[in-house]
Design a protein around this motif. Structure first.
Motif, PDB file in Angstrom:
ATOM      1  N   CYS B 294       1.108  -1.074  -0.014  1.00  0.00           N
ATOM      2  CA  CYS B 294      -0.020  -0.020   0.068  1.00  0.00           C
ATOM      3  C   CYS B 294       0.742   1.124   0.048  1.00  0.00           C
ATOM      4  CB  CYS B 294      -1.092  -0.097   1.085  1.00  0.00           C
ATOM      5  SG  CYS B 294      -2.233   1.594   1.033  1.00  0.00           S
ATOM      6  N   GLY B 295       0.809   2.528  -0.760  1.00  0.00           N
ATOM      7  CA  GLY B 295       1.304   3.515  -1.043  1.00  0.00           C
ATOM      8  C   GLY B 295       0.464   5.031  -1.079  1.00  0.00           C
ATOM      9  N   GLU B 296       1.195   5.872  -0.686  1.00  0.00           N
ATOM     10  CA  GLU B 296       0.503   7.437  -0.355  1.00  0.00           C
ATOM     11  C   GLU B 296       0.607   7.774  -1.483  1.00  0.00           C
ATOM     12  OE1 GLU B 296       2.178   9.272   2.614  1.00  0.00           O
ATOM     13  OE2 GLU B 296       1.652  11.444   1.840  1.00  0.00           O
ATOM     14  N   THR B 297      -0.252   8.568  -1.638  1.00  0.00           N
ATOM     15  CA  THR B 297      -0.408   9.457  -2.977  1.00  0.00           C
ATOM     16  C   THR B 297      -2.073  10.413  -2.692  1.00  0.00           C
ATOM     17  OG1 THR B 297      -1.207   9.416  -5.545  1.00  0.00           O
ATOM     18  CG2 THR B 297      -2.454   7.917  -4.308  1.00  0.00           C
ATOM     19  N   VAL B 298      -2.265  10.750  -3.622  1.00  0.00           N
ATOM     20  CA  VAL B 298      -3.595  12.563  -3.810  1.00  0.00           C
ATOM     21  C   VAL B 298      -4.394  11.735  -4.788  1.00  0.00           C
ATOM     22  CG1 VAL B 298      -1.563  14.067  -2.988  1.00  0.00           C
ATOM     23  CG2 VAL B 298      -2.560  13.620  -5.116  1.00  0.00           C
ATOM     24  N   ASP B 299      -5.756  12.639  -4.191  1.00  0.00           N
ATOM     25  CA  ASP B 299      -6.169  12.474  -4.845  1.00  0.00           C
ATOM     26  C   ASP B 299      -6.886  13.176  -6.006  1.00  0.00           C
ATOM     27  OD1 ASP B 299      -7.749  14.138  -3.222  1.00  0.00           O
ATOM     28  OD2 ASP B 299      -9.489  12.967  -2.664  1.00  0.00           O
ATOM     29  N   ALA B 300      -7.556  13.253  -6.874  1.00  0.00           N
ATOM     30  CA  ALA B 300      -8.219  14.457  -7.357  1.00  0.00           C
ATOM     31  C   ALA B 300      -7.856  15.755  -6.805  1.00  0.00           C
ATOM     32  CB  ALA B 300      -9.561  14.371  -8.028  1.00  0.00           C
ATOM     33  N   LYS B 303      -6.122  16.103  -1.874  1.00  0.00           N
ATOM     34  CA  LYS B 303      -5.937  15.209  -0.660  1.00  0.00           C
ATOM     35  C   LYS B 303      -5.097  14.077  -0.305  1.00  0.00           C
ATOM     36  CE  LYS B 303     -10.560  16.703   0.193  1.00  0.00           C
ATOM     37  NZ  LYS B 303     -12.011  16.566   0.880  1.00  0.00           N
ATOM     38  N   ARG B 304      -4.366  13.726   0.529  1.00  0.00           N
ATOM     39  CA  ARG B 304      -4.076  12.340   0.664  1.00  0.00           C
ATOM     40  C   ARG B 304      -5.003  11.595   1.070  1.00  0.00           C
ATOM     41  NH1 ARG B 304      -0.349  11.535   6.441  1.00  0.00           N
ATOM     42  NH2 ARG B 304      -2.928  11.414   7.505  1.00  0.00           N
ATOM     43  N   PHE B 306      -4.576   6.121  -0.050  1.00  0.00           N
ATOM     44  CA  PHE B 306      -3.794   5.432  -0.157  1.00  0.00           C
ATOM     45  C   PHE B 306      -4.322   4.729  -1.554  1.00  0.00           C
ATOM     46  CE2 PHE B 306      -3.553   7.314   4.084  1.00  0.00           C
ATOM     47  CZ  PHE B 306      -2.882   7.490   4.053  1.00  0.00           C
ATOM     48  N   VAL B 307      -3.779   3.629  -2.149  1.00  0.00           N
ATOM     49  CA  VAL B 307      -3.767   2.753  -3.263  1.00  0.00           C
ATOM     50  C   VAL B 307      -3.153   1.597  -2.842  1.00  0.00           C
ATOM     51  CG1 VAL B 307      -4.980   4.489  -4.663  1.00  0.00           C
ATOM     52  CG2 VAL B 307      -1.784   4.206  -4.663  1.00  0.00           C
ATOM     53  N   THR B 309      -0.222  -0.037  -4.582  1.00  0.00           N
ATOM     54  CA  THR B 309       0.632  -0.158  -5.582  1.00  0.00           C
ATOM     55  C   THR B 309       2.191  -0.665  -5.706  1.00  0.00           C
ATOM     56  OG1 THR B 309       2.356   2.221  -6.556  1.00  0.00           O
ATOM     57  CG2 THR B 309       2.825   1.129  -3.934  1.00  0.00           C
TER      58      THR B 309
ATOM     59  N   ARG C 498     -11.248  10.009  -7.231  1.00  0.00           N
ATOM     60  CA  ARG C 498      -9.515   9.213  -7.706  1.00  0.00           C
ATOM     61  C   ARG C 498      -8.639   9.201  -7.328  1.00  0.00           C
ATOM     62  NH1 ARG C 498     -11.321   7.859 -14.082  1.00  0.00           N
ATOM     63  NH2 ARG C 498     -14.209   7.631 -13.913  1.00  0.00           N
ATOM     64  N   LEU C 499      -7.874   8.536  -7.318  1.00  0.00           N
ATOM     65  CA  LEU C 499      -5.968   8.595  -6.236  1.00  0.00           C
ATOM     66  C   LEU C 499      -5.390   8.586  -7.506  1.00  0.00           C
ATOM     67  CD1 LEU C 499      -6.407   8.383  -3.417  1.00  0.00           C
ATOM     68  CD2 LEU C 499      -8.199   7.015  -3.958  1.00  0.00           C
ATOM     69  N   VAL C 509       5.809   5.851  -1.710  1.00  0.00           N
ATOM     70  CA  VAL C 509       5.591   6.212  -0.295  1.00  0.00           C
ATOM     71  C   VAL C 509       4.783   4.956  -0.174  1.00  0.00           C
ATOM     72  CG1 VAL C 509       5.443   7.868   1.487  1.00  0.00           C
ATOM     73  CG2 VAL C 509       6.038   8.694  -0.528  1.00  0.00           C
ATOM     74  N   LEU C 510       5.244   3.978   0.760  1.00  0.00           N
ATOM     75  CA  LEU C 510       5.484   2.462   1.251  1.00  0.00           C
ATOM     76  C   LEU C 510       5.356   3.052   2.743  1.00  0.00           C
ATOM     77  CD1 LEU C 510       7.472   0.742  -1.142  1.00  0.00           C
ATOM     78  CD2 LEU C 510       5.030   1.541  -1.091  1.00  0.00           C
TER      79      LEU C 510
END
Lengths: 124, 447, 517
Positions: B294-300, B303-304, B306-307, B309, C498-499, C509-510
């Motif tokens: 699982c990794g961190e990202t941002v949405d549309a 905002k922080r 997770f997906v 990955t 949507r991410l 970033v794990l």
């Protein structure tokens, strides 16, 4: 300078003794956003049609095959650092590796621009 | 049939909408010879909750719960106290009945706890990165050996004689079909084996358990240095994860991959499963890792979020070129782990580890005072004792009291006469002084 | 007409404006929840421990570690944190969850209650066997019913999940081939439509994978299989019902052809739930098949596990079943845990996991089998197939169907109906989220372009199916009417929209790291 194409959507551009290899504009479009690239180290021997590099998008992973036999001169560290170059400039700054040609006659078996364009058209 | 909402009228309406004469017609592609016209013979018709509960409760009553008597069982599965909040939260339907978080917008709950879990596992193992979990410690161990082979492009793995035999067997089964050369050292009850001597230029990895099956603890730094000098990786297996609250982390001692059984935190004994495989490594090896990440990202909206990955390592994309065939993780067990560890926190986790160790020292001292031979110099919460005669027979006799005296080494290493008198004794925070005295008395009567 | 009323259907812009409008960033029941590490209150703990006895440490000279970096949280903080996280998740308890091939059916709560009885949950795997006779009998009983339902003579209970079961089956095949002295059989035939685990498992087991092309009707033909058979074929891995939701009508002929060529038939049992109680895999010529207890027998998916994947085996493969297994002797039940304890012609190929299998899942699966009984299991598979065909019938005029005829437990559509709309399968799925449904499985199987694989399961009512049909028809109409913007902005009402998966993969970033001071 001669540019040739493979059916696996690699391009090879020959300039004197050294050729540059990458994936085509069509291929990057099929992959989507490229997120990871692995290029071969200098000195590695490559065989035509065998694995040479790796390219990954979020949902797909693919090998990049050597279009011809030869030896790696340089892997493109810039695409390793910034894989988006493969999307933004696939046939320019997004090249994968440079190689010497062991058997330049192998180029004759590859497609030229017109043949590749027709090949891509047939893929739809 | 309380789980089936359709009425007979519904079924007829639906068949009419489909334009099918009967449900049987929908199964028209099934060869006639393979079609059953009647319900399976022998199985009773449907039953109410009460009847099913009565039948299974009868089976449950024929087992002796470890918590119902003094218990010193360990050897890879430990009875710890799990706070009540853990199970209460675990049964929330949004966790219990959700699927793998492939649609991240509706599974941020799962994804966030996996991100927290990965961070907790990385912290306690002292490693850079951890995955979202494996089936259990033993399968994680086998996967670690395969990963080390990929990283080093070598094919020879050395397994310590202190490694749990189930871990060794699972690793042998899994890697054997791929032709991996496994060097397995003999059982090491005294903690004296020389692993460094077994490393050569072809060795991909050394697998060492700390504490060992027999309870011995070691500073692994010299072993890590010896591995790295030969280009091999050090894989550290931990079967009692509470030990990481007191002992130096495997990462700080130079481990390249850490695998662990996470059952001790948040999860019950459950007769051996489901358990929770922990898997952690260095950043530079992350693309060779098996399992979900699982990794961190941002949405549309920026905002922080997770997906899942780095999925291109996995079977659903790479197919036959995947790093592993694993499809699930141990999601709910990982959630139990992460909730329990959140409740413990820094103070609780280190305190729990100290309490386990101190109680084990207390029991070792009591046993020694009672004339029992303890093989270990150092240990965490489990150690090996020598009993007179056959340890398995003794354990069987005491089970009738009931007192679960420990795991006889012969249960894991059968047919080795020199091990027949050895008993593994584990202590946790659930062990009372009365329990200890009962064991000392039972064994003392034997001396 | 009331021209002065407030707008009641929010669009993206106004939703964004509202968000910015709250002090906390929360939206009523939907809370912005930090990571546990950001809630750290150093020194606090949610667990009270007794004082440790005052003894000298015996860590063999090791120094006790300090400064792990775990956050300190009280019990109320932890309970609120995970409650809030749960509220950002969809489960079957919340809504219809028609993930094709995944079988998201109702998880009975009786099963949860029984698995928590101390007599099952608080027994140690290495207790003396005299103290766990009820547990061993339960494993034996479940094994008996799995054998009875499938018609197969043996079952390996220890695999921890479906993919693990596949590995178990292929290892048994490999061991049987070795015993026959036919180690040159290294090729495994796998249809293109197979789950990714099939080729991955074959490779993980040291075999090479040879793909069988799909027929235009979504089935595998016996001719295509025969064309691939040869003296180097170890087995075929065939999913039946297949991943297009179709029963393979030539399955028996395929099995016979594979057997005649000296190979084995591994059946991927992921879709066994469609036929349990109506068809016995043994009658189809199966040599090995895993059963996902979380699919067919309703053990919870738990956000991705734990699963359980027992493997039924034919007479040819039964001797090679892995350790351990339960036998019934004169003085009760007994575990055979070591090669040295094996009796008869058994030649176990090894061990799949520590201890004895997923006991907690066994309890749940047995409770489910007993609750449904012979009549209920048959009714369940019948209703699962009826529900899927009902959805297919109600949607096929608006959506595009790649394969004609009745389906089994799941209905497959492709994306031809979205041609030139500017809407993709993914966009459509995200709009379903806004309608309150979990999306179907998308882009699988790979043999269909832009696949929608919809598996309602037997535990959805007709009323729910009708509402789902209404929503799907509404969305299909909207797409065809040219309202692509509706789909591209979806989902709108989820805790996160949507991410960015590209960013996540480019710079992974794990884990959380403390902010730089």
């Amino acid at each position: 300078m001669t540019i040739r194409y493979t059916e696996d959507h690699e391009w090879i551009s020959v300039d004197g003794d050294v050729a540059t290899v990458g994936i085509t504009t069509f291929a990057q479009g099929q992959l989507g956003d490229v997120v990871f690239v692995e290029v071969p180290e200098a000195g590695r021997a490559l065989a035509k049609g065998k694995d040479a590099a790796v390219v990954e998008s979020v949902k797909a992973a693919s090998e990049v095959f050597a279009p011809v036999d030869g030896t790696v001169v340089e892997g493109n560290q810039a695409v390793v650092e910034d894989p988006s170059l493969v999307n933004s400039d696939p046939q320019g700054a997004g090249w994968f590796f440079k190689m010497t040609l062991a058997n330049p006659a192998q180029l004759d078996g590859l497609m030229d621009q017109a043949a590749y364009d027709a090949f891509v058209e047939g893929q739809h | 049939m309380r789980y089936l909402p359709l009425t007979e009228a519904d079924r007829q309406d639906m068949l009419a909408a489909i334009g099918a004469p009967s449900v049987d017609a929908l199964f028209g592609d099934v060869p006639g010879a393979a079609t059953l016209s009647q319900p399976i013979a022998g199985l009773a018709p449907h039953q109410g909750e009460l009847q099913v509960e009565r039948a299974l409760s009868r089976l449950a009553a024929r087992n002796v719960p470890a918590g119902s008597c003094p218990s010193f069982l360990g050897a890879g599965a430990y009875r710890h106290h799990v706070p009540a909040a853990v199970d209460q939260l675990l049964t929330r339907g949004e966790f219990l009945t959700s699927y793998t978080p492939y649609q991240p917008e509706v599974t941020q709950g799962t994804l966030q706890y996996l991100f927290e879990f990965q961070t907790q596992v990385a912290l306690i193992t002292g490693m850079d990165v951890a995955n979202a979990s494996m089936y259990d410690g033993a399968t994680a161990c086998a996967e670690a050996v395969l990963m080390a082979n990929r990283v080093t492009r070598r094919n020879r793995a050395v397994l310590s004689g202190g490694l749990h035999p189930h871990y060794r067997e699972v690793t042998a089964t899994t890697t054997g079909v791929l032709g991996v050369d496994l060097v397995t050292l003999p059982a090491d009850p005294k903690g004296v084996e020389d692993l460094v001597a077994a490393i050569d230029d072809k060795t991909s990895c050394v697998v060492v358990q700390n504490p060992t099956l027999f309870g011995h603890v070691a500073d692994l730094t010299p072993l890590a240095e010896a591995c790295h000098a030969k280009g091999a990786l050090l894989i550290v297996a931990v079967t009692e994860v509470v030990s990481l609250g007191l002992m130096p982390s495997p990462g700080s001692m130079g481990a390249d991959i850490v695998v662990a059984e996470g059952q001790s935190i948040g999860n019950g004994l459950n007769f051996g499963g489901p358990y929770l495989g922990l898997f952690a490594t260095r950043d530079k090896f992350v693309r060779q890792m098996p399992g979900r990440l699982c990794g961190e990202t941002v949405d549309a909206d920026g905002k922080r979020g997770f997906v899942l990955t780095l999925s291109t390592r996995e079977q659903h994309i790479r197919r036959e070129k995947a790093t592993s065939n694993i499809c699930t993780n141990s999601g709910l067990c990982a959630l139990a782990f992460t909730m329990h560890l959140s409740l413990l926190g820094e103070v609780g986790f280190t305190g729990l580890a100290r309490l386990n160790h101190a109680k084990a020292v207390q029991l070792a001292d009591k046993l020694a005072a009672g004339g029992v031979t303890v093989l270990n110099d150092g240990f965490f919460n489990e150690f090996t004792i020598q009993v007179k005669g056959d340890a398995a027979a003794l354990v069987d006799t005491l089970a009738a009291e009931p007192l679960l005296a420990g795991v006889p080494v012969s249960r894991l290493y059968p047919g080795q006469a020199e091990l027949a008198g050895l008993l593994l004794v584990a202590v946790t925070e659930t062990t009372t002084e009365d329990d200890m005295d009962a064991l000392v008395q039972a064994l003392g009567g034997q001396q | 007409m009331n021209t002065q009323g407030r707008k009641t259907t929010p669009d993206v812009e106004s939703a964004a404006a509202t968000e910015a409008g709250t002090y906390t960033g929360n939206r009523a029941l939907v809370h912005e929840e930090p990571l546990i590490f950001e809630l750290d209150n150093p020194g606090v703990s949610g667990v009270d421990l007794e004082a440790a006895p005052a003894v000298a440490s015996r860590l063999g000279g090791l120094k006790a570690r300090a400064g792990i970096g775990l956050p300190g949280l009280s019990e109320p903080t932890v309970v609120r944190h995970y409650t809030r996280l749960s509220q950002k998740n969809l489960g079957i308890d919340s809504t219809m969850y028609p993930l094709g091939s995944c079988t998201m059916k109702h998880n009975p709560r009786l099963n949860e209650k029984l698995a928590r009885l101390p007599g099952f949950s608080d027994i140690h795997p290495l207790q003396p066997q005299s103290t766990v006779q009820g547990a061993l009998e339960l494993i034996d009983q479940l094994a008996h019913w799995l054998k009875t339902l499938t018609g197969m003579p043996a079952v390996a209970m220890s695999p921890a999940a479906g993919a693990h079961g596949e590995l178990c089956g292929l290892m048994a095949i490999r061991a049987a081939l070795q015993a026959r002295g036919e180690t040159s059989r290294t090729r495994v035939l796998v249809p293109e439509s197979a789950h990714g685990t099939n080729p991955a498992t074959a490779a993980f087991c040291g075999f090479t994978v040879d793909a069988i092309p799909a027929e235009a009707n979504g089935r595998v033909s016996v001719e295509a299989v025969k064309a691939k058979l040869g003296p180097d074929v170890a087995c075929i891995m065939l999913t039946n019902p297949n991943t297009c939701g179709l029963f393979e009508p030539q399955v028996k002929e395929i099995a016979d052809a594979v057997h005649a060529a000296g190979g084995y038939f591994y059946c991927d049992g992921a879709n066994y739930n469609a036929i349990v109680g109506r068809v016995r895999p043994a009658d189809l010529g199966v040599d090995a098949m895993h059963i996902n207890l979380h699919k067919t027998f309703s053990t919870p998916h738990g956000g991705g596990g734990p699963g359980s994947g027992p493997v039924v085996l034919s007479d040819a493969l039964a001797p090679y079943a892995p350790l351990p297994y339960v036998v019934h002797g004169a003085d009760g039940f007994r575990l055979v845990e070591h090669a040295g304890e094996v009796e008869g012609d058994a030649k176990p190929f090894g061990r799949m996991k520590a201890f004895h299998g997923q006991m907690g899942m066994f309890v749940r699966a047995l409770a489910y089998i007993m609750s449904h009984g012979a009549d209920g299991l048959r009714q369940a598979s019948s209703d699962a197939v009826l529900n899927a065909n009902y959805l297919k019938a109600r949607l096929q005029d608006l959506m595009s169907v790649p394969f004609d005829g009745y389906c089994m437990h799941e209905a497959l559509f492709d994306d031809r109906f979205l041609k030139d709309t500017g809407v993709t399968t993914l966009d459509f799925a995200k709009a379903m989220i806004d309608e309150g449904f979990h999306p179907m499985t998308m882009y699988f199987p790979l043999v269909v372009h832009g696949a929608f694989l919809i598996e309602p399961t037997e535990t959805e009512s007709k009323a729910t199916l009708d509402q789902f049909v209404g929503a799907m028809r509404h969305l299909a109409g909207k797409a065809k009417a040219g309202d692509a913007a509706h789909f591209l902005a979806a989902p709108r009402y989820t805790p996160r929209r949507r991410l960015d998966e590209t960013a996540a993969a480019r710079k992974p970033v794990l884990r959380w790291t403390p902010p730089a001071a």
